[in-house]
Design an enzyme around this catalytic site. Structure first.
Site, mmCIF file in Angstrom:
data_model
loop_
_atom_site.group_PDB
_atom_site.id
_atom_site.type_symbol
_atom_site.label_atom_id
_atom_site.label_comp_id
_atom_site.label_asym_id
_atom_site.label_seq_id
_atom_site.Cartn_x
_atom_site.Cartn_y
_atom_site.Cartn_z
ATOM 1 N N SER A 65 0.962 -1.306 -0.050
ATOM 2 C CA SER A 65 0.105 -0.123 0.023
ATOM 3 C C SER A 65 0.695 1.496 0.085
ATOM 4 O O SER A 65 0.092 2.325 0.066
ATOM 5 C CB SER A 65 -0.942 0.023 1.148
ATOM 6 O OG SER A 65 -1.863 -0.630 0.985
ATOM 7 N N LYS A 68 0.115 3.669 -2.700
ATOM 8 C CA LYS A 68 -0.846 4.754 -2.591
ATOM 9 C C LYS A 68 -0.269 6.182 -2.488
ATOM 10 O O LYS A 68 -0.764 7.123 -2.770
ATOM 11 C CB LYS A 68 -1.767 4.520 -1.468
ATOM 12 C CG LYS A 68 -2.668 3.280 -1.479
ATOM 13 C CD LYS A 68 -3.600 3.135 -0.353
ATOM 14 C CE LYS A 68 -4.539 1.836 -0.624
ATOM 15 N NZ LYS A 68 -3.974 0.613 -0.409
ATOM 16 N N SER A 129 -5.691 3.402 4.489
ATOM 17 C CA SER A 129 -5.057 2.611 3.533
ATOM 18 C C SER A 129 -6.158 1.800 2.719
ATOM 19 O O SER A 129 -6.126 0.585 2.294
ATOM 20 C CB SER A 129 -4.076 1.609 4.143
ATOM 21 O OG SER A 129 -3.294 1.178 2.917
#
Length: 443
Positions: A65, A68, A129
């Site tokens: 993640s 991101k 997240s």
């Protein structure tokens, strides 16, 4: 007698070994100053771009993640360009809805036929997240996640990320997305970043959009009537079981985890006027990624100090001036346009030196500047060099590793009479040298 000599020899040998051990101890200590339980890591001074520590920092790993951060950047950019606003609303399509409804992806339960504001989806992405919120933002900005991935890779090239590949907006492996994997990407594709690329991405995010830290620093946020908790345990949470991970000054940035990636974390912290960016990749647990980050931050804040290495006006002894052609002066003094300050270890100031690279377009064939010359005119750059072996360099090209070299005074062009006299003198000197060479050729 032989026994005495043998005993004396062993005493001498022991003394040599002890002395040698003491002598190499600082080197051993230095080598183990940051003993990290992470496959890859990097520590960067955010003000100068100087890399303070690196371990396998150029090696590609799945960032999970931490991907991101690029999606966050593109959201901020879209807002800045006026393509969307924080109050723009969007609804959830079937794809992100299926992700949000799947407990495997730890979704927050997005609903269809409901308007969600960009700022709320961004909070869910940056703080908790959330994968579905991320996909919804990607679809809003680019029409589809496949088109958004193209924007991600284009922006990565613009940023100069050295090692990267984006195949989706979230960091999930494409294989887990099944038929929903972004169009134009490998069904089995995986996002990849090196620690250096992750740090540079974070560097651009917080430099170009510093308000991103106002969001990433929130321990919790309200979303659709629920409280979402920040997955960054180094913030000051009110949960007692996170207290041991709290680190003063930490205000971001992005965690990540998949079975393939392990536990990753891009962190940043500010103390005084210093900000550090850290990345750890492929650690073995949630706790480890924060423990290893704390080691890096301690190393950066405790071992390095912002130090003026070269003051403004500094001159190299053998290059303090440069000859001038057609001027009222035969030469002009040159020096550094501004001071050079870097985060360094206190005992390493003498390990830095500078070398000049002069602008050849400003010099004639004899290496002279031609008058008139203005005071403060840039005539080249000085490169800051580190004379030890463990030089990790800089994460950015426009870093403090170079500084302008300028003229200290102005030099007026000589008047026509003096230029004429000089030209006549030069003519007779050349003529004399030609005659001498001709006569030498006769004998």
């Amino acid at each position: 007698m032989k026994h005495v000599m043998r005993k004396s020899f062993f005493i001498f040998l022991a003394a040599v070994i002890m002395a040698f051990s003491i002598a190499i101890q600082p080197l051993s200590a230095q080598a183990s100053e940051v003993d990290l339980e992470a496959e890859s890591a990097i520590l960067v001074d955010a003000n100068t771009g100087k890399i303070l520590f690196a371990k396998n920092a150029d090696k590609l790993f799945p960032p999970a993640s931490m991907t991101k951060m690029m999606t966050e950047y593109l959201v901020w950019e879209a807002v800045e360009k006026g393509q969307i606003s924080w109050d723009t609303t969007t609804q959830i399509s079937d794809y992100p809805y299926s992700i949000s409804a799947d407990s495997t992806f730890s979704g927050i339960g997005l609903k269809q036929a409901k308007d969600y504001k960009v700022k709320d989806l961004y909070h869910a992405m940056a703080i908790n997240s959330d994968n579905a919120a991320t996909i919804a933002l990607a679809e809003l900005i680019a029409g589809s996640e496949g088109e958004f991935v193209k924007l991600m890779n284009k922006k990565g090239e613009e940023m100069g990320l050295p090692d990267f590949e984006f195949v989706n907006s979230t960091g999930i492996e494409n294989e887990s997305l099944g038929d929903n994997h972004p169009k134009g990407t490998d069904p089995n594709g995986v996002n990849y970043l090196s620690a250096k690329s992750a740090a540079l991405l974070a560097y651009h995010l917080i430099h170009d959009f510093p308000k991103a830290l106002e969001i990433s620093s929130k321990p919790t946020v309200k979303f659709d009537g629920k409280e979402l908790r920040n997955l960054n345990w180094m913030l000051q949470h009110d949960k007692t079981n996170f207290e041991e991970f709290y680190y003063e000054g930490v205000d971001g940035l992005k965690t990540g985890f998949t079975d393939l990636a392990g536990y990753t974390f891009t962190g940043t912290a500010k103390k005084g006027d210093r900000r550090l960016i850290s990345v750890v990749m492929k650690t073995k647990s949630e706790a480890k990624r924060f423990e290893q980050t704390a080691k890096l931050l301690d190393y950066g804040f405790q071992k390095f100090e912002n130090t003026e290495i070269f003051p403004a006006g500094y001159q190299l002894e053998d290059k303090s001036s440069i000859p001038v052609n057609k001027g009222k002066k035969d030469d002009v003094s040159i020096s550094l346009a501004e001071s050079v300050s870097l985060p360094i270890k206190p005992d390493e100031k003498d390990l830095y030196k500078i070398t000049y690279t002069l602008d050849q377009e400003k010099l004639n064939k004899d290496g002279e500047l031609t008058a008139p010359i203005k005071k403060g005119e840039k005539i080249g750059t000085a490169q800051i060099m580190y004379k030890a072996d463990n030089d990790y360099g800089y994460i950015t090209k426009d870093s403090n590793s170079t500084v302008d070299v300028v003229t200290d005074t102005s030099v007026e062009k000589s008047n026509w009479f003096m230029l004429t006299i000089g030209a006549i003198g030069d003519f007779f000197v050349d003529l004399f040298n030609t005659v001498v060479d001709w006569i030498k050729g006769l004998f």
